[in-house]
Design a protein around this motif. Sequence first.
Motif, PDB file in Angstrom:
ATOM      1  N   SER A   1     -60.955 -13.109  -1.109  1.00 40.10           N
ATOM      2  CA  SER A   1     -59.572 -13.557  -1.246  1.00 40.10           C
ATOM      3  C   SER A   1     -59.033 -13.110  -2.601  1.00 40.10           C
ATOM      4  CB  SER A   1     -59.497 -15.079  -1.139  1.00 40.10           C
ATOM      5  OG  SER A   1     -60.090 -15.682  -2.281  1.00 40.10           O
TER       6      SER A   1
ATOM      7  N   ASP B   1     -51.860 -17.333  -3.556  1.00 40.27           N
ATOM      8  CA  ASP B   1     -51.383 -18.510  -2.841  1.00 40.27           C
ATOM      9  C   ASP B   1     -51.769 -19.764  -3.631  1.00 40.27           C
ATOM     10  OD1 ASP B   1     -54.071 -19.659  -1.889  1.00 40.27           O
ATOM     11  OD2 ASP B   1     -54.156 -17.625  -1.082  1.00 40.27           O
TER      12      ASP B   1
ATOM     13  N   GLU C   1     -53.674 -22.381  -3.175  1.00 45.33           N
ATOM     14  CA  GLU C   1     -55.092 -22.745  -3.261  1.00 45.33           C
ATOM     15  C   GLU C   1     -55.842 -21.813  -4.204  1.00 45.33           C
ATOM     16  OE1 GLU C   1     -58.983 -23.632  -0.400  1.00 45.33           O
ATOM     17  OE2 GLU C   1     -57.136 -22.865   0.471  1.00 45.33           O
ATOM     18  N   SER C   2     -55.593 -20.506  -4.076  1.00 43.70           N
ATOM     19  CA  SER C   2     -56.245 -19.534  -4.958  1.00 43.70           C
ATOM     20  C   SER C   2     -55.792 -19.719  -6.402  1.00 43.70           C
ATOM     21  CB  SER C   2     -55.938 -18.112  -4.490  1.00 43.70           C
ATOM     22  OG  SER C   2     -56.497 -17.869  -3.213  1.00 43.70           O
TER      23      SER C   2
ATOM     24  N   GLY D   1     -55.004 -22.508  -7.788  1.00 44.28           N
ATOM     25  CA  GLY D   1     -55.758 -23.646  -8.303  1.00 44.28           C
ATOM     26  C   GLY D   1     -57.168 -23.278  -8.711  1.00 44.28           C
ATOM     27  N   GLU D   2     -57.824 -22.398  -7.944  1.00 45.94           N
ATOM     28  CA  GLU D   2     -59.175 -21.954  -8.266  1.00 45.94           C
ATOM     29  C   GLU D   2     -59.200 -21.212  -9.613  1.00 45.94           C
ATOM     30  OE1 GLU D   2     -60.071 -19.468  -4.990  1.00 45.94           O
ATOM     31  OE2 GLU D   2     -60.474 -21.097  -3.577  1.00 45.94           O
TER      32      GLU D   2
END
Length: 255
Positions: free
Chosen positions: A151, A181, A183-184, A186-187
């Motif tokens: 991703s 995106d 979620e990514s 946040g990572e």
Amino acid sequence: MTDVTERTGTDVLTITGLSKSFDGRLVLDDVSLSVHHSTITAIIGQSGGGKTTLLRCLNLLERPDSGVITVNGTPIFDQRVVCPDLPKLRRSVGMVFQRFNLFPHLTAVENVMLAPLDAGVPESEAVERAVELLSRVRLTHRATAYPEQMSGGEQQRVAIARALALRPSVLLFDEPTSSLDPESTGEVLRVMRELATDGMTMVLVTHELSFARDVADHVVFVDGGRIIEQGEPANVLGNPSQQRTREFLSHQREG
């Protein structure tokens, strides 16, 4: 180049009177800034305002027209390039790019190993360092994956591990989450928070104002090639003194 750990208490980066033009258009106009050891400096502002150009000047990916830049107390630019070893400079001032810039034909661990191998690190040590860094960015399980199999957030974390592999004094981030995106994003921000906790000196161009507010020690608002306002996040983002800063933040909230 002297390692920053030997100069604790000094600025890692100092920029004085920096100017840069492209095709006759002034992009940076008399910019001065100091970045202290083990701090996070967040550069904010509109697109096209000079943020990325400023960042790229810090390791001479862009050559300024005038001004002075010092890294760990050593001049690298003083009205002209005075750095005798650009590869060594870029090992000391690492860069994480917006678009990852991973080699598509190499696995994650091979991407992280490459720069240490080029710098003369023995292969066994380069492998050990790469595995350790992939663990640090929580990607041990993706060590043998190729970029196309990962991703965007995973690719960006590999890019961070790659930049850390040369043990830089400071890491530069050019909008590291802009193409990701939520979620990514946040990572990646979680990894950057952990780096901040570990004391890594970082300079980041970002549109994530909440991240800048929570993590940065120093916020710099750049507009039209000039630093309009800088200081602690609570002041610049919470109670700005300049009208232009207030206008920018108001538009960001509306967006």
